[in-house]
Design an enzyme around this catalytic site. Structure first.
Site, mmCIF file in Angstrom:
data_model
loop_
_atom_site.group_PDB
_atom_site.id
_atom_site.type_symbol
_atom_site.label_atom_id
_atom_site.label_comp_id
_atom_site.label_asym_id
_atom_site.label_seq_id
_atom_site.Cartn_x
_atom_site.Cartn_y
_atom_site.Cartn_z
ATOM 1 N N THR A 90 0.793 -1.232 0.000
ATOM 2 C CA THR A 90 0.000 0.000 0.000
ATOM 3 C C THR A 90 0.824 1.280 0.000
ATOM 4 O O THR A 90 0.650 2.145 -0.862
ATOM 5 C CB THR A 90 -0.958 0.001 1.204
ATOM 6 N N ASN A 111 5.037 -0.545 4.307
ATOM 7 C CA ASN A 111 4.208 0.047 5.354
ATOM 8 C C ASN A 111 5.041 0.166 6.631
ATOM 9 O O ASN A 111 4.994 1.170 7.335
ATOM 10 C CB ASN A 111 2.973 -0.809 5.598
ATOM 11 N N ARG A 173 -1.620 6.586 5.758
ATOM 12 C CA ARG A 173 -0.594 6.560 4.719
ATOM 13 C C ARG A 173 -1.159 6.833 3.327
ATOM 14 O O ARG A 173 -0.450 7.342 2.457
ATOM 15 C CB ARG A 173 0.161 5.222 4.741
ATOM 16 N N ASP A 270 -9.345 -2.947 0.250
ATOM 17 C CA ASP A 270 -8.189 -3.681 0.756
ATOM 18 C C ASP A 270 -8.531 -4.447 2.030
ATOM 19 O O ASP A 270 -8.187 -5.624 2.171
ATOM 20 C CB ASP A 270 -7.043 -2.709 1.030
ATOM 21 N N HIS A 274 -8.456 -8.527 2.265
ATOM 22 C CA HIS A 274 -7.649 -9.292 3.216
ATOM 23 C C HIS A 274 -8.525 -10.256 4.033
ATOM 24 O O HIS A 274 -8.094 -11.363 4.354
ATOM 25 C CB HIS A 274 -6.915 -8.351 4.159
#
Length: 516
Positions: A90, A111, A173, A270, A274
């Site tokens: 990411t 990350n 982020r 995302d 997951h």
């Protein structure tokens, strides 16, 4: 008679033709000069976290007319856009989109990674304080580890910082890194208090429009119901869209004399991937609801800025593998690569037998990269070269490892050029660790916290590295190409269209089919 006519008027006709040619040439010159300095009112970057390219054709028939279909129907699609570095995660993806660069140059190497042996979170910054929250774990964030400029930074530089650049996402982020170091603001969701927050890197207090939207969130019964698990629901995309629209209006983006930029990232895709992988009702709902959010965002842009007055691109930071059990159920190769449960214990035994040491020689493994604990190795009086060789020799024989190499020996490693290139483009000598592992296709790292029905990403394979790339709006002609382009080509394409300098670590190339 006829000859007399031509003899009389021919010289004048020649003058008329010559004058016309001169006027046309001058007009074309003026128009070209005008185009050279013409820019859209607003640039909008949209990143969909964990979106595989094949989701576009998979859901196309179910998409509504004014969401993804509008982007494809009226925009330009690069159908073979690939990520050209390792690992595909990411923070790196978002940074590479906006810098036109790779970890080797922009320095965001994961990350979580290490800088000179010290563990860091990509946006962690204890020198700043949260704004809008007292949650230091969530709010002490900034782009301080970013070494390169972004599209937004270049826009700000070109306009002597008169332009506004705003980043919005569920993830810190995904809001911070796209917007860049000179951004006017970046806002992300504190799942503890259900509010959008920022840090003192940007400002001392939240703007009035953010406070007003946060009040709306406090009245959102669904958000209060799901609480910190909001990322598992399409609701996360809904509130991200609402926040982006609030920023659009609250900051009057696209209303000034210079070009502004809005960076929006959707993270729920995302989180859901997951947890539940690439197939099934959860993935279907996520992308069909996202389609509605894209439609709402486009409508708001049309109303606020004007159709044709904004330039938008949509892409992803990475894709995702299919769930390994799903693959096995259909007789396809794939499986769970279990570092902690299987590989590490075997390696520990080898280290003990050959060097008289233990797994403490490794400080961490992240995204298939091994970081050595050099301080511990020195304290134990071990030869670091022997430690590296012992680990590499073992991993070459470990289950479902296709290639392994020390980063510093990649140039001479028996690894295909494609993988060597991508590994080197992802390698920063002070931030990327010491050894890289490349599993077999379909095999991915599976830990204790992994969902058995979910998935992950991080590898070179097309399921992780083939991403959508759509351009839409200002000066974009409808069309598509199957020519290979890269995630690093987005930033130079946008900056070339704006006639401004590329980001300062850019390694990509402008896409000529888009820049005309």
């Amino acid at each position: 008679m006829v000859s007399d006519f031509f003899s009389t008027f021919a010289p004048n006709m020649k003058k008329v033709v010559l004058l016309t040619a001169i006027l046309l040439s001058y007009t074309a010159h003026l128009l070209a000069h005008k185009d050279f300095n013409e820019r859209p009112k607003l640039v909008v970057g949209v990143v969909v976290d964990q979106m595989r390219w094949d989701y576009l054709p998979r859901y196309y028939d179910k998409f509504q007319e004014d969401g993804f279909r509008r982007l494809i129907r009226d925009g330009y699609s690069c159908d073979n856009c690939l990520i050209n570095y390792l690992p595909t995660v990411t923070s790196i993806g978002h940074t590479s989109v906006y810098t036109g660069s790779t970890p080797a140059f922009h320095g965001i190497c994961g990350n979580d990674f290490e800088i000179d042996g010290e563990p860091v979170y990509c946006c962690g910054d204890q020198s700043v304080d949260p704004v809008g929250s007292d949650n230091r774990k969530k709010g002490c964030m900034s782009p301080k580890n970013l070494l390169a400029t972004t599209i937004g930074d270049q826009i700000r530089l070109h306009t002597d910082f008169q332009s506004k650049v705003i980043g919005v996402s569920y993830k810190d982020r995904a809001a911070i890194l796209p917007a860049g170091r000179s951004a006017n603001g970046a806002y992300w969701l504190d799942t503890k208090n259900g509010q959008f927050i920022t840090s003192t890197y940007y400002m001392a207090d939240l703007p009035g429009w953010v406070k007003a939207y946060n009040k709306e969130l406090k009245r959102n019964k669904k958000l209060q119901e799901v609480g910190k698990d909001v990322g598992l629901y399409p609701l996360c995309g809904h509130i991200t869209t609402d926040m982006a629209i609030a920023a659009l209006k609250g900051e009057n983006l696209g209303k000034g004399k210079t070009t502004d930029m809005l960076c929006v990232s959707y993270s729920q895709t995302d989180v859901i991937g997951h947890q539940w992988s690439t197939r099934g009702s959860h993935a279907d709902e996520a992308y069909l609801e996202l389609d509605k959010d894209i439609a709402r965002l486009l409508k708001a842009l049309d109303e606020q800025v004007g159709e044709g007055n904004y330039l938008l691109f949509l892409t992803a930071d990475h894709g995702a593998a299919h769930n390994f059990q799903f693959m096995q159920d259909h007789n396809l190769a794939g499986g769970a690569w279990k570092w902690g449960q299987e590989i590490a214990p075997m390696l520990g035994q080898v280290l003990k037998e050959k060097l008289g040491t233990d797994l403490k020689v490794i400080s961490s493994i992240n995204s298939y990269r091994i970081f050595l604990n050099k301080k511990y190795i020195a304290e134990q009086g071990l030869d670091e070269a022997k430690v590296r060789k012992t680990i590499v020799d073992f991993l070459r024989t470990a289950p479902h490892v296709q290639f392994v190499s020390e980063f510093e020996k990649l140039q001479d490693a028996g690894i295909p050029d494609l993988l060597r290139y991508r590994a080197l483009m992802g390698y920063h000598p002070r931030r990327s660790g010491d050894i890289i592992v490349i599993p077999e296709a379909g095999w991915y790292e599976f830990g204790k916290s992994s969902s058995p029905v979910g998935t992950t990403h991080g590898e070179w394979n097309p399921y992780d590295a083939h991403i959508p790339l759509l351009f839409f709006g200002w000066k974009v002609e409808h069309g598509s190409t199957s020519r290979e382009v890269h995630i690093t080509d987005i930033a130079p394409t946008i900056t070339q269209m704006l006639h401004i300098q590329q980001p300062n670590a850019c390694v990509g190339e402008a896409i000529p089919e888009v820049v005309k």
